[in-house]
Design a protein around this motif. Structure first.
Motif, PDB file in Angstrom:
ATOM      1  N   THR A  40       0.836  -1.194   0.000  1.00  0.00           N
ATOM      2  CA  THR A  40       0.000   0.000   0.000  1.00  0.00           C
ATOM      3  C   THR A  40       0.870   1.243   0.000  1.00  0.00           C
ATOM      4  O   THR A  40       1.776   1.371   0.839  1.00  0.00           O
ATOM      5  N   ALA A  41       0.589   2.155  -0.926  1.00  0.00           N
ATOM      6  CA  ALA A  41       1.300   3.434  -0.990  1.00  0.00           C
ATOM      7  C   ALA A  41       0.533   4.483  -0.192  1.00  0.00           C
ATOM      8  O   ALA A  41      -0.681   4.629  -0.363  1.00  0.00           O
ATOM      9  N   LEU A  42       1.252   5.221   0.662  1.00  0.00           N
ATOM     10  CA  LEU A  42       0.608   6.173   1.564  1.00  0.00           C
ATOM     11  C   LEU A  42       1.400   7.467   1.652  1.00  0.00           C
ATOM     12  O   LEU A  42       2.639   7.449   1.656  1.00  0.00           O
ATOM     13  N   PRO A  48       9.723   2.666   3.614  1.00  0.00           N
ATOM     14  CA  PRO A  48       8.806   1.529   3.710  1.00  0.00           C
ATOM     15  C   PRO A  48       8.734   0.960   5.119  1.00  0.00           C
ATOM     16  O   PRO A  48       9.702   1.001   5.884  1.00  0.00           O
ATOM     17  N   VAL A  49       7.572   0.438   5.445  1.00  0.00           N
ATOM     18  CA  VAL A  49       7.317  -0.209   6.732  1.00  0.00           C
ATOM     19  C   VAL A  49       6.742  -1.589   6.466  1.00  0.00           C
ATOM     20  O   VAL A  49       5.846  -1.738   5.627  1.00  0.00           O
ATOM     21  N   GLU A  50       7.259  -2.584   7.157  1.00  0.00           N
ATOM     22  CA  GLU A  50       6.694  -3.928   7.053  1.00  0.00           C
ATOM     23  C   GLU A  50       5.758  -4.191   8.229  1.00  0.00           C
ATOM     24  O   GLU A  50       6.018  -3.747   9.361  1.00  0.00           O
ATOM     25  N   VAL A  51       4.699  -4.926   7.949  1.00  0.00           N
ATOM     26  CA  VAL A  51       3.758  -5.323   8.991  1.00  0.00           C
ATOM     27  C   VAL A  51       3.508  -6.819   8.873  1.00  0.00           C
ATOM     28  O   VAL A  51       3.005  -7.290   7.837  1.00  0.00           O
ATOM     29  N   HIS A  60       2.747  -6.679  13.854  1.00  0.00           N
ATOM     30  CA  HIS A  60       4.121  -6.485  14.296  1.00  0.00           C
ATOM     31  C   HIS A  60       4.783  -5.595  13.252  1.00  0.00           C
ATOM     32  O   HIS A  60       5.031  -6.011  12.121  1.00  0.00           O
ATOM     33  N   VAL A  61       5.048  -4.356  13.655  1.00  0.00           N
ATOM     34  CA  VAL A  61       5.503  -3.322  12.726  1.00  0.00           C
ATOM     35  C   VAL A  61       7.027  -3.255  12.747  1.00  0.00           C
ATOM     36  O   VAL A  61       7.649  -3.215  13.813  1.00  0.00           O
ATOM     37  N   ARG A  62       7.629  -3.226  11.560  1.00  0.00           N
ATOM     38  CA  ARG A  62       9.079  -3.051  11.412  1.00  0.00           C
ATOM     39  C   ARG A  62       9.310  -1.795  10.583  1.00  0.00           C
ATOM     40  O   ARG A  62       9.010  -1.778   9.378  1.00  0.00           O
ATOM     41  N   ALA A  63       9.826  -0.745  11.231  1.00  0.00           N
ATOM     42  CA  ALA A  63      10.020   0.539  10.559  1.00  0.00           C
ATOM     43  C   ALA A  63      11.479   0.969  10.647  1.00  0.00           C
ATOM     44  O   ALA A  63      12.233   0.516  11.512  1.00  0.00           O
ATOM     45  N   ALA A  64      11.862   1.877   9.761  1.00  0.00           N
ATOM     46  CA  ALA A  64      13.231   2.382   9.735  1.00  0.00           C
ATOM     47  C   ALA A  64      13.429   3.563  10.675  1.00  0.00           C
ATOM     48  O   ALA A  64      14.563   3.983  10.905  1.00  0.00           O
ATOM     49  N   SER A  65      12.349   4.123  11.223  1.00  0.00           N
ATOM     50  CA  SER A  65      12.454   5.240  12.142  1.00  0.00           C
ATOM     51  C   SER A  65      11.301   5.182  13.135  1.00  0.00           C
ATOM     52  O   SER A  65      10.248   4.590  12.857  1.00  0.00           O
ATOM     53  N   VAL A  66      11.488   5.819  14.280  1.00  0.00           N
ATOM     54  CA  VAL A  66      10.443   5.847  15.303  1.00  0.00           C
ATOM     55  C   VAL A  66       9.175   6.518  14.776  1.00  0.00           C
ATOM     56  O   VAL A  66       8.065   5.987  14.949  1.00  0.00           O
ATOM     57  N   PRO A  67       9.256   7.695  14.121  1.00  0.00           N
ATOM     58  CA  PRO A  67       8.027   8.293  13.602  1.00  0.00           C
ATOM     59  C   PRO A  67       7.286   7.385  12.619  1.00  0.00           C
ATOM     60  O   PRO A  67       6.048   7.317  12.657  1.00  0.00           O
ATOM     61  N   ASP A  68       8.010   6.687  11.749  1.00  0.00           N
ATOM     62  CA  ASP A  68       7.325   5.791  10.815  1.00  0.00           C
ATOM     63  C   ASP A  68       6.616   4.653  11.547  1.00  0.00           C
ATOM     64  O   ASP A  68       5.549   4.192  11.119  1.00  0.00           O
ATOM     65  N   ALA A  69       7.193   4.194  12.654  1.00  0.00           N
ATOM     66  CA  ALA A  69       6.515   3.161  13.448  1.00  0.00           C
ATOM     67  C   ALA A  69       5.210   3.699  14.017  1.00  0.00           C
ATOM     68  O   ALA A  69       4.177   3.006  14.002  1.00  0.00           O
ATOM     69  N   PHE A  70       5.216   4.938  14.506  1.00  0.00           N
ATOM     70  CA  PHE A  70       3.988   5.520  15.053  1.00  0.00           C
ATOM     71  C   PHE A  70       3.003   5.886  13.938  1.00  0.00           C
ATOM     72  O   PHE A  70       1.789   5.896  14.173  1.00  0.00           O
ATOM     73  N   PHE A  71       3.482   6.173  12.750  1.00  0.00           N
ATOM     74  CA  PHE A  71       2.591   6.334  11.603  1.00  0.00           C
ATOM     75  C   PHE A  71       1.802   5.041  11.400  1.00  0.00           C
ATOM     76  O   PHE A  71       0.568   5.059  11.231  1.00  0.00           O
ATOM     77  N   VAL A 806       3.352  -4.379   3.191  1.00  0.00           N
ATOM     78  CA  VAL A 806       4.355  -3.335   3.051  1.00  0.00           C
ATOM     79  C   VAL A 806       3.623  -2.019   2.836  1.00  0.00           C
ATOM     80  O   VAL A 806       2.805  -1.892   1.919  1.00  0.00           O
ATOM     81  N   LEU A 807       3.870  -1.069   3.732  1.00  0.00           N
ATOM     82  CA  LEU A 807       3.382   0.292   3.569  1.00  0.00           C
ATOM     83  C   LEU A 807       4.565   1.115   3.076  1.00  0.00           C
ATOM     84  O   LEU A 807       5.632   1.085   3.688  1.00  0.00           O
TER      85      LEU A 807
END
Length: 814
Positions: A40-42, A48-51, A60-71, A806-807
């Motif tokens: 999904t493109a957002l 990119p974030v994996e879920v 279970h969210v895997r993000a490259a940054s803390v803000p992206d995880a909270f997104f 994948v977001l």
């Protein structure tokens, strides 16, 4: 594309190579064996974030940054709970009337009155940069999901179509403006003042005994004869249930008070020296009213510097109780008297002026507009005194009432407190994060270094000497608050010598605590749950995870055993039933005949002794039930309030209530007492909040029912409460007075350091969407007490994944 590829490359390293399959591969190839997948493109993401979603729909969210995880946190909560998210957001902002009509104008007015009136932008700017960035990202995630569903109306949850409206766009500053956390103590202030007017203050202890012992005193200058329930005004509206009757949703008239009287939690931590593994254990099970959807949404957020999993509250960023890579944290309700009523003397010719510190002072005014569905918009004037919002006015009596509340103070940004807690790494940073936490809470803590701790947190008013907060006070300036006390003024414990700490909402201020000086609270829950927890933990020198799970589901009632001991000789026709009780173990199990009989007997006992101890002239002021500790003490040692022969009269009432209970049980479950079962009465059925609307009932079937049978009661560790004080109308409609109305829907036991061994339940399910597969999938495990793995490690999460998503940032390709 070069920059985007470099982001992916860095992210592959951060996520241990999990993302290495992104570039140049199709969606299907991203999924592992047995998984489904999506991309999904957002707007709003930086990378990119994996879920990965497991069997229970836990993301279970895997993000490259803390803000992206909270997104992703905001996006996924909107995906799973959009109507619940929007409804609660509308209520807090005072925007329900525009959807549901004029009956909601008082609620909207009350909520708008208690929004933060200071500089929200400055409040937000004063937060740590990471908290700001995470909050913005959370809101952006919600709005990104809203953009998706608005472009395709069929993706909106059914409620929006049934009532023909759209969800609100979110603004990050709403998380600063929304403050209202009313605890209900002000109703007791009114009650005590009215009892004082009748020289009947002593009767208040039948309903709410003060702990520690404390003498009630009318504040100097308070005219108790002028105080009425109308003084609560809009603050009463704020605390009451919503007027759903206009939507044909019947609610017991006392449901709000019943809910507040029972909500709480259990939590305990056990040090490594007292566990079988040599690792700490932390257990927590917040007790809230049951509903569909449930109060908690479980999520796992991972990014560099962040790795946290647990139960979150819808609309509040982050995890409320759970663990990160360093420590586990739990919470129960602590008791802080956070609100006071102030009676203002207003000017006879100018009602918006009040007398304060020797001068007439003009109230501040805000003119607002409330949009009302089907009617013209309403113009409303909100008024404020120096103490806080003005909730009621009596122009003829030259009176008005203002409310001071800790959660309205600058810096009390409790909606954002989870972020700092989730990012903390040790006891010191954990306690620092609690300074933002405004709600009165016992926080429990256990870390991978083997430390355990407890910190009471929440806004603590600094009252003027001579005012204990237990009755309204004159608003002439003598009793104004001096501000808030610091977190250090509240009690804490780190690595207690006994090797464990537990809390179940009981009075838990240390013996040497200066409680009269700091005036935290005198209103606490009965100690029965805590006493049972303490009994088990003291007897467990080698505690196990399974033992904590069993304790969360423990149904032994020492209160019940104490009451049964008092049963005198009974007539022949009910002796078999009496023998059933006398042989009972005291476990309030769903299959127990004795438990069923006891609960009905206890209910009838409370009613009869209420009638015996509370004069008829005071019953409108003193709501049932009697406090359990007070009633038990009276049963054990009756006094002259029952006449010249109190013990004989007590026994007569005990027998009378028992005979009536047996008759009721025979009517409900037949003449064979051995066939009775508590669970037949104590059933669990969850309905949508608007279930009486036919279209809603058809779209959202109820969860549970007659076959969903539960044990427990309000005084067992497995707290499952019920509301026997139903109105005649409710009973005539077939409402079951013994049906379960609340308890622990989210339960968690953490093996600190060996995180994949941790377990949880989240009843009824992750999603509010019936077609999701996770609408009610926790019903049977919850009824059985079958805790499920709370998986944490990358390996365990990946192995258990049922869906992979994948977001990624809109406008960029993978």
């Amino acid at each position: 594309m070069r920059h985007f590829s470099s982001v992916l490359t860095r992210r592959r390293v951060l996520l241990g190579g999990v993302a290495a399959s992104f570039a140049g591969r199709g969606t299907r190839a991203l999924a592992g064996k047995g998984e489904t997948s999506s991309m999904t493109a957002l707007d709003g993401l930086d990378a990119p974030v994996e879920v990965f979603e497991d069997h229970w729909g836990v993301p279970h969210v895997r993000a490259a940054s803390v803000p992206d995880a909270f997104f992703a946190n905001g996006y996924l909560i909107a995906r799973d709970r959009l109507w619940q998210l929007d409804f609660e957001h509308r209520r807090a902002l005072g925007r329900l009337a525009e959807v549901f009509g004029p009956d909601f104008v008082p609620s909207d007015t009350a909520n708008r009155l208690f929004l933060f009136r200071g500089d929200a932008q400055a409040e937000f700017a004063a937060l740590p940069p990471t908290v700001q960035a995470s909050a913005r990202a959370y809101v952006a995630g919600i709005n990104a999901y809203l953009e998706q569903v608005r472009s395709s109306a069929d993706k909106l949850p059914a409620e929006f179509g049934i009532f023909s409206y759209q969800p609100l766009q979110w603004d990050v500053l709403d998380l600063v403006r929304i403050r209202a956390e009313a605890t209900g103590n002000t109703k007791a202030e009114i009650r005590r003042a009215r009892l004082a007017a009748q020289d009947a203050l002593a009767y208040d202890a039948l309903i709410m005994p003060l702990r520690p012992a404390h003498t009630l005193k009318v504040p100097d200058g308070l005219d108790v004869h002028a105080v009425t329930e109308q003084d609560l005004g809009l603050f009463g509206v704020l605390q009451d249930d919503l007027p759903l009757s206009c939507l044909h949703v019947p609610l017991p008239s006392n449901e709000g008070d019943h809910r507040r009287a029972n909500e709480g939690s259990n939590a305990w931590v056990i040090a490594p020296a007292r566990t079988a593994t040599g690792r700490p254990i932390l257990a927590n099970d917040p007790h809230l009213s049951f509903g569909s959807p449930g109060p908690r949404h479980v999520i796992h957020l991972t990014a560099p510097g962040l790795d946290v999993i647990g139960g979150g509250s819808v609309g509040m960023p982050g995890v409320m109780q759970g663990h990160n890579a360093h420590f586990a944290f739990g919470r129960t309700n602590f008791h802080i008297d956070q609100e006071d009523l102030f009676i203002l003397r207003t000017h006879p010719a100018h009602p918006d002026r009040y007398f304060h510190k020797g001068h007439w002072v003009e109230m501040e005014r805000d003119e607002i507009t409330i949009v009302v569905r089907g009617e013209p918009a309403r113009k409303v004037t909100l008024r404020y005194a120096v103490q806080g919002p003005v909730v009621s006015e009596d122009v003829a009596g030259n009176r008005a009432v203002a409310v001071s509340a800790t959660w309205l103070y600058p810096g009390a940004n409790g909606m954002l407190a989870n972020i700092g807690i989730n990012l903390a790494t040790d006891w010191t940073s954990f306690r620092a994060a609690l300074k933002l936490h405004t709600s009165p809470t016992n926080f429990t803590y256990a870390d991978t270094a083997g430390n355990i701790g407890w910190q009471a947190a929440g806004g603590l008013p600094d009252r003027t000497e001579g005012h204990d907060g237990l009755m309204p006070a004159p608003g002439d300036g003598r009793y104004d608050w001096k501000g808030l006390q610091s977190l250090d003024a509240l009690p804490s414990s780190f690595n207690p010598a006994c090797g464990w700490f537990g809390t179940s909402n009981e009075f838990n201020l240390p013996v040497d605590y200066p409680y009269e000086q700091r005036c935290v609270s005198y209103e606490w829950k009965d100690p029965y749950r805590y006493q049972r927890v303490a009994e088990v933990l003291r007897a467990s020198p080698h505690a196990t995870l399974a033992g904590s799970v069993a304790l969360q589901h423990d149904t032994l009632s020492h209160l019940a055993l104490s009451v049964v001991q008092l049963l005198p000789e009974v007539p022949a026709q009910v002796q078999a039933e009496a023998a059933l009780l006398r042989q009972w173990s005291g476990h309030v199990e769903a299959t127990s005949a004795a438990a069923a009989l006891y609960e009905v007997w206890w209910t009838r006992l409370n009613t009869l002794f209420y009638q015996a101890l509370v004069p008829e002239t005071l019953r409108a002021l003193l709501p049932q039930p009697l406090n359990a500790s007070v009633l038990l003490a009276f049963l054990q040692k009756p006094d002259g309030r029952l006449g010249k022969t109190p013990e004989a009269q007590r026994d007569a009432v005990l027998v009378q209530a028992f005979q009536h209970a047996v008759e009721e049980m025979r009517d409900r479950m037949g003449p064979v007492a051995a066939a009775w079962q508590w669970g037949v009465l104590h059933t669990v059925q969850l309905r949508h909040p608007l279930h009486a609307v036919q279209a809603v009932a058809e779209a959202f079937l109820s969860i549970g029912g007659e076959t969903a049978r539960s044990g427990g009661d309000p005084y067992t560790v497995m707290a499952r409460w019920y509301n026997p004080d139903l109105s005649e109308k409710a009973l005539a409609l077939g409402c079951n007075p013994y049906a379960v109305t609340g308890g622990a829907s989210y339960l968690m036991v953490c093996d600190v350091g060996a995180w994949d061994h941790s377990v949880f339940l989240n009843f009824p399910g992750q999603s509010a969407l019936p077609g999701s597969g996770h609408y009610e999938d926790f019903l049977q495990p919850w009824l059985k007490g079958s805790m499920q793995p709370l998986l944490f490690s990358t390996k365990a999460v990946r192995a258990a994944a049922r869906h992979h998503a994948v977001l990624y940032p809109k406008g960029k390709t993978l």
